[in-house]
Design a protein around this motif. Structure first.
Motif, PDB file in Angstrom:
ATOM      1  N   GLN A 108      12.840   0.272  -3.348  1.00  0.00           N
ATOM      2  CA  GLN A 108      12.279   1.406  -4.545  1.00  0.00           C
ATOM      3  C   GLN A 108      10.961   1.361  -4.347  1.00  0.00           C
ATOM      4  N   TYR A 109      10.278   0.161  -5.207  1.00  0.00           N
ATOM      5  CA  TYR A 109       8.738  -0.066  -4.420  1.00  0.00           C
ATOM      6  C   TYR A 109       7.764   0.419  -3.976  1.00  0.00           C
ATOM      7  N   THR A 110       8.226  -0.047  -2.148  1.00  0.00           N
ATOM      8  CA  THR A 110       7.546   0.176  -2.039  1.00  0.00           C
ATOM      9  C   THR A 110       8.322   1.698  -0.951  1.00  0.00           C
ATOM     10  N   TYR A 111       9.156   2.087  -1.573  1.00  0.00           N
ATOM     11  CA  TYR A 111       9.107   3.728  -1.269  1.00  0.00           C
ATOM     12  C   TYR A 111       8.307   5.054  -2.355  1.00  0.00           C
ATOM     13  N   GLN A 112       8.147   4.067  -3.611  1.00  0.00           N
ATOM     14  CA  GLN A 112       6.947   4.641  -4.409  1.00  0.00           C
ATOM     15  C   GLN A 112       5.480   4.638  -3.766  1.00  0.00           C
ATOM     16  N   CYS A 113       4.889   3.790  -3.309  1.00  0.00           N
ATOM     17  CA  CYS A 113       3.798   3.205  -2.727  1.00  0.00           C
ATOM     18  C   CYS A 113       3.484   4.298  -1.532  1.00  0.00           C
ATOM     19  N   LEU A 114       4.458   4.821  -0.286  1.00  0.00           N
ATOM     20  CA  LEU A 114       4.202   5.359   0.281  1.00  0.00           C
ATOM     21  C   LEU A 114       4.273   6.665   0.262  1.00  0.00           C
ATOM     22  N   LEU A 115       4.909   7.628  -0.914  1.00  0.00           N
ATOM     23  CA  LEU A 115       4.962   8.635  -1.016  1.00  0.00           C
ATOM     24  C   LEU A 115       4.238   8.834  -1.834  1.00  0.00           C
ATOM     25  N   ASN A 116       3.642   7.906  -1.947  1.00  0.00           N
ATOM     26  CA  ASN A 116       1.342   7.861  -2.477  1.00  0.00           C
ATOM     27  C   ASN A 116       0.892   7.123  -1.849  1.00  0.00           C
ATOM     28  N   ALA A 117       0.545   7.116  -0.517  1.00  0.00           N
ATOM     29  CA  ALA A 117       0.354   6.764  -0.049  1.00  0.00           C
ATOM     30  C   ALA A 117      -2.152   7.241   0.455  1.00  0.00           C
ATOM     31  N   LYS A 118      -2.792   6.583   0.432  1.00  0.00           N
ATOM     32  CA  LYS A 118      -3.800   7.222   0.789  1.00  0.00           C
ATOM     33  C   LYS A 118      -4.383   6.973   2.456  1.00  0.00           C
ATOM     34  N   LYS A 119      -4.718   8.048   2.577  1.00  0.00           N
ATOM     35  CA  LYS A 119      -5.468   8.593   3.827  1.00  0.00           C
ATOM     36  C   LYS A 119      -6.758   7.891   4.231  1.00  0.00           C
ATOM     37  N   LEU A 120      -7.194   6.693   3.850  1.00  0.00           N
ATOM     38  CA  LEU A 120      -8.785   6.540   4.141  1.00  0.00           C
ATOM     39  C   LEU A 120      -8.802   6.313   5.797  1.00  0.00           C
ATOM     40  N   GLY A 121      -8.118   5.713   6.575  1.00  0.00           N
ATOM     41  CA  GLY A 121      -8.739   5.523   8.033  1.00  0.00           C
ATOM     42  C   GLY A 121      -8.195   6.953   8.660  1.00  0.00           C
ATOM     43  N   LYS A 122      -8.499   6.698   9.860  1.00  0.00           N
ATOM     44  CA  LYS A 122      -8.367   8.277  10.604  1.00  0.00           C
ATOM     45  C   LYS A 122      -6.783   7.858  11.007  1.00  0.00           C
ATOM     46  N   MET A 123      -5.588   7.099  11.298  1.00  0.00           N
ATOM     47  CA  MET A 123      -4.619   7.416  11.358  1.00  0.00           C
ATOM     48  C   MET A 123      -3.479   7.410  10.880  1.00  0.00           C
ATOM     49  N   GLN A 124      -3.133   5.738  10.500  1.00  0.00           N
ATOM     50  CA  GLN A 124      -1.839   5.277   9.947  1.00  0.00           C
ATOM     51  C   GLN A 124      -2.489   5.502   8.215  1.00  0.00           C
ATOM     52  N   PHE A 125      -2.001   6.082   6.704  1.00  0.00           N
ATOM     53  CA  PHE A 125      -2.126   5.990   6.029  1.00  0.00           C
ATOM     54  C   PHE A 125      -1.965   4.470   5.241  1.00  0.00           C
ATOM     55  N   HIS A 126      -2.885   4.559   4.249  1.00  0.00           N
ATOM     56  CA  HIS A 126      -2.780   3.397   3.409  1.00  0.00           C
ATOM     57  C   HIS A 126      -1.205   3.026   2.037  1.00  0.00           C
ATOM     58  N   PRO A 127      -0.617   2.619   2.045  1.00  0.00           N
ATOM     59  CA  PRO A 127       0.464   2.342   0.875  1.00  0.00           C
ATOM     60  C   PRO A 127       0.011   1.887  -0.264  1.00  0.00           C
ATOM     61  N   ASN A 128      -0.144   3.291  -1.516  1.00  0.00           N
ATOM     62  CA  ASN A 128      -0.996   2.881  -2.496  1.00  0.00           C
ATOM     63  C   ASN A 128       0.322   1.828  -3.612  1.00  0.00           C
ATOM     64  N   ARG A 129       0.000   0.268  -3.919  1.00  0.00           N
ATOM     65  CA  ARG A 129       0.549  -0.337  -3.856  1.00  0.00           C
ATOM     66  C   ARG A 129       0.047  -0.449  -5.464  1.00  0.00           C
ATOM     67  N   THR A 130      -1.126   0.087  -6.681  1.00  0.00           N
ATOM     68  CA  THR A 130      -1.020   0.173  -7.965  1.00  0.00           C
ATOM     69  C   THR A 130      -0.311   2.035  -8.484  1.00  0.00           C
ATOM     70  N   SER A 131       0.478   2.637  -7.180  1.00  0.00           N
ATOM     71  CA  SER A 131       1.046   4.314  -8.251  1.00  0.00           C
ATOM     72  C   SER A 131       2.548   3.907  -8.673  1.00  0.00           C
ATOM     73  N   SER A 132       2.554   2.776  -8.334  1.00  0.00           N
ATOM     74  CA  SER A 132       4.175   2.731  -8.611  1.00  0.00           C
ATOM     75  C   SER A 132       4.188   2.430 -10.566  1.00  0.00           C
ATOM     76  N   LYS A 133       5.448   2.465 -10.634  1.00  0.00           N
ATOM     77  CA  LYS A 133       6.072   1.956 -11.511  1.00  0.00           C
ATOM     78  C   LYS A 133       7.028   0.485 -11.315  1.00  0.00           C
ATOM     79  N   LEU A 134       6.091  -0.111 -12.220  1.00  0.00           N
ATOM     80  CA  LEU A 134       7.013  -1.240 -11.296  1.00  0.00           C
ATOM     81  C   LEU A 134       8.508  -1.103 -12.277  1.00  0.00           C
TER      82      LEU A 134
END
Lengths: 259, 259
Positions: A232-258
């Motif tokens: 569940q935590y990981t899915y939240q990180c992916l739902l809120n992922a950030k596009k910082l690089g040119k290809m793959q997204f960065h999981p947003n690990r601080t976005s989720s309510k624990l």
């Protein structure tokens, strides 16, 4: 299950300077669960969100020295293992773990990078299976990794061949619109976790998941509960992922309510 | 000040497997400010909360390769520099920074470990002063480091000799009950920050502070504002520090309300 709690998780993992995967993913995730990561680097890599270009394996004597100094100073009951550099390193790590005893080992068998580069070899796979998996509590292969670890077997037989009590098979690398992660205990399917497939490619989702499982186990959760919460935590990180690089997204690990 | 914002901070820093200092401190802190750390390791160390026992310096060609792959993939405007391994590494890093231009460099001149081991040499100090400091926006020496960088000078003259626009002199290593950190701009004292001295010894307070400054600068804060906020954040981390090891405390970087 009698599982004493600890405030920290020892991590043996590679460095990804993009910050999306590897030790940064582990540190961020374990920290989000309120625990202190104890990071030991297995390999330095040069990579970004598009490619992996070089790997520099940490020398065994340094890694052993690092483990020894932490072990004599800080209490930990759980180890998260990520990318591994060589069969010799795997043997060194399995010896450290065998001598330490009573550790919960969560191992993410990283064999293929998010950008589809092969990060492993037959020797590494054989050493992992022979030396490390029997010491582990939980493995978290995706479908491609399970197939590489146990080629030609159906899923249940492949899981049985890994010789580890808990195996969480993640299936985000399938082509299905609905993802079904499957948790096996003693090679028996005990739980399915259903998620919608997300549109982007991510870098570091497996590291995030396995680190979250390790943090929850270190905190005293049972394995099935830890897997559910960590997914569940990981899915939240992916739902809120950030596009910082040119290809793959960065999981947003601080976005989720624990949880 | 025209300071465009960025979502990430590139970090050049050592690995401390205790998780208290070094790259883990940087990653945790930058993450707490909502930014993504891009970690490059300058040295692997074997240490715990009591001692530092070995240092393995990253090869320049790997470090350059890592920097290049990140630079061509992910936008960053700020670099945080911590422990440095050799004069040759310092020259390599200063060349990378010179070629990149328009970077805010925050450098924590780590010369002495929290457990009082010398982590530096005359060659490293001379290379830092000659090659790196003139490229920096902010330096964060403590009293012992300032004295090692500019021996025999009074504080104002020592700061002036560093050839960097902003110098935050931290004084937690003084024996006073009341700590007065001092911020200099163009070698002129412009602000004092008063804190009560805390009872324990900490591992990683300087890393936490300089990473927080770098995250705030990357987010668009002016340097004096960033220093003030970062000192407040760091003080909260120390007030809530955790005793995980046998000697120095771990700053608790997730405990604080962000400012």
């Amino acid at each position: 299950m009698d599982r004493p709690k600890a405030d920290s998780v020892l991590v043996l993992s590679g460095l990804d300077p993009s910050g999306a995967a590897g030790i940064a993913a582990d540190i961020e995730t374990i920290n989000q669960f309120g625990l202190t990561p104890l990071p030991i680097i297995t390999l330095l890599t040069a990579q970004n969100t598009q490619k992996v270009e070089s790997l520099e394996v940490t020398k065994n004597d340094l890694l052993e020295h690092q483990f020894k100094l932490i072990d004599e100073d800080i209490h930990f009951n759980t180890v998260k293992i990520g990318l591994l550099g060589s069969s010799s390193q795997i043997i060194a790590i399995s010896n450290l773990i065998k001598n330490r005893k009573q550790l919960n080992i969560v191992l993410d068998p990283i064999l293929i990078s998010g950008s589809n580069e092969n990060l492993s070899s037959i020797e590494i796979i054989e050493a992992m299976k022979a030396e490390l998996f029997p010491l582990c509590l939980v493995l978290t292969p995706n479908l491609a990794e399970l197939n590489a670890l146990a080629p030609g077997l159906d899923e249940q037989a492949a899981v049985a061949s890994l010789n580890c009590p808990w195996v969480l098979v993640t299936t985000s690398d399938s082509s299905e619109a609905e993802i079904e992660h499957r948790l096996y205990h003693e090679a028996k399917l005990i739980q399915k976790f259903i998620y919608d497939k997300l549109p982007h490619k991510f870098h570091g989702s497996g590291c995030t998941l396995s680190s979250a499982i390790s943090a929850l186990i270190a905190s005293g959760d049972d394995v099935d509960v830890a897997c559910n919460k960590a997914l569940q935590y990981t899915y939240q990180c992916l739902l809120n992922a950030k596009k910082l690089g040119k290809m793959q997204f960065h999981p947003n690990r601080t976005s989720s309510k624990l949880i």
